[in-house]
Design an enzyme around this catalytic site. Sequence first.
Site, PDB file in Angstrom:
ATOM      1  N   ALA A 258      37.423  44.149  38.379  1.00 55.79           N
ATOM      2  CA  ALA A 258      38.412  44.892  39.166  1.00 55.79           C
ATOM      3  C   ALA A 258      39.676  44.056  39.401  1.00 55.79           C
ATOM      4  O   ALA A 258      39.591  42.836  39.559  1.00 55.79           O
ATOM      5  CB  ALA A 258      37.805  45.303  40.500  1.00 55.79           C
ATOM      6  N   PRO A 259      40.845  44.723  39.391  1.00 57.42           N
ATOM      7  CA  PRO A 259      41.067  46.177  39.269  1.00 57.42           C
ATOM      8  C   PRO A 259      41.102  46.707  37.843  1.00 57.42           C
ATOM      9  O   PRO A 259      41.342  47.884  37.636  1.00 57.42           O
ATOM     10  CB  PRO A 259      42.424  46.356  39.943  1.00 57.42           C
ATOM     11  CG  PRO A 259      43.142  45.072  39.664  1.00 57.42           C
ATOM     12  CD  PRO A 259      42.091  43.995  39.717  1.00 57.42           C
ATOM     13  N   LYS A 262      42.788  43.069  33.092  1.00 58.68           N
ATOM     14  CA  LYS A 262      42.370  42.264  31.945  1.00 58.68           C
ATOM     15  C   LYS A 262      41.395  43.040  31.070  1.00 58.68           C
ATOM     16  O   LYS A 262      41.394  42.892  29.843  1.00 58.68           O
ATOM     17  CB  LYS A 262      41.769  40.940  32.430  1.00 58.68           C
ATOM     18  CG  LYS A 262      42.754  40.045  33.191  1.00 58.68           C
ATOM     19  CD  LYS A 262      42.100  38.753  33.619  1.00 58.68           C
ATOM     20  CE  LYS A 262      43.054  37.853  34.406  1.00 58.68           C
ATOM     21  NZ  LYS A 262      43.358  38.397  35.748  1.00 58.68           N
ATOM     22  N   CYS A 376      42.770  32.445  39.450  1.00 59.82           N
ATOM     23  CA  CYS A 376      44.189  32.491  39.832  1.00 59.82           C
ATOM     24  C   CYS A 376      44.429  31.425  40.910  1.00 59.82           C
ATOM     25  O   CYS A 376      45.117  31.656  41.896  1.00 59.82           O
ATOM     26  CB  CYS A 376      44.605  33.882  40.295  1.00 59.82           C
ATOM     27  SG  CYS A 376      43.585  34.580  41.615  1.00 59.82           S
TER      28      CYS A 376
END
Length: 423
Positions: A258-259, A262, A376
Amino acid sequence: MPRPTEHLPLTSLAYAMLQAARIDAAVLAGQSLADGLLGRVDAQARPAVQDLVYGSLRAYGRGDFFLQHLLTKPLAEAEVHALLLVALYRLETRPEAVHTVVDQAVLAAGEIANGRFKALVNGVLRNFLRQQSELTGALAADAVATSQLPDWWLARLQAAYPQDWQHVVAAGNQPPPMALRVNGRRIDREAYRLRLQDAGIAAQPLGDRGLALARPVPVDRLPGFGDGWVSVQDPGAQRAAEILSPVAGSRVLDACAAPGGKTAHLLELSALELLALDLKPSRSRRVTENLERLGLFAEVKAADCARLDTWWDGRPFDAILADVPCTASGVVRRNPDAKWLRREADIASFAKAQARILDALWQTLVPGGKLLYATCSVFPEENSEQMARFLSRQPDAQSCHEEQILPDADHDGFFYCLLKKHG
């Protein structure tokens, strides 16, 4: 918590400041913007409220420094404290309208605690304007106020990136850029750039499939967005599918999907047998919705990817994307609440969860297959140090490619490590 008010017009700055203050107060009390706080604001006022929320939370360290010097004692009323933070942000970013900002902040204060703090808000803001030069000059001596980061966060950046930490800090305190990923199954990138140009939206090619917009626009202004021509995705995030690059027809797992950005990118690049997992059903539905908009298909399940007995059928995967939960320290400008909600101990907690996911998923990878570990984050404990620990545990694992992307004017911060499993 955002709630209706009877006295302020929806289109007024006072209304936007009041709702922003209520959201900021909720965040500073421990709630996350991801909990849908902005979704409870009237749609007509939401863009203005969002601008104030994101801006004031990015600048919280600065605003809090000012209030420490402007208040004789801490405010017991959290919403008033938050309203002052919102107003200070607005005063600094809209110097041409300072009198309007003060007046509207006082009107907003009238809706809190039966208006008992109107005089205080008026006095604090006018004192700030009188002392602005002196207070701004004093910022340089306060690392938290200058960096607009918690002290532990700043210390970790300085230790990890002695040459680059200042650039990382500066990028994290700016509004994020907006980039698109063109769905090559629907339209050519140059053809879409020309569509944008016709709509009055300037864009430049970026990476293999991306377009960098000169300035952000609402998605409903993007030509063909509803028809799946394009997705909003940071260029750094677009690297995941490019690095993993699974062979057409292969069996692929997106373990924390999610979301779905990727996931979709992988399917846009190749025809794959793809399984997308996410922990919560609500998040899994977002993956399905995004794929449907883009005209793509994957099997989507809600499951804990580390608990193989709940979802894995025993068939190994040729390629795995493990975009694991992390501190999100590389995307803090998009999630400005994170830097004030996170605690230093959270890094070790995330690292433990990441290791659990890695060790579980590694069992599902075919010999000769590839696993892309992605975060990230910019904290080494979640990234390069995590990989070093994993490689020491798994003798059949080899690192083929590693890159730490630091946030800058063009993209957010990400870490990628491509692992190969020996046969």
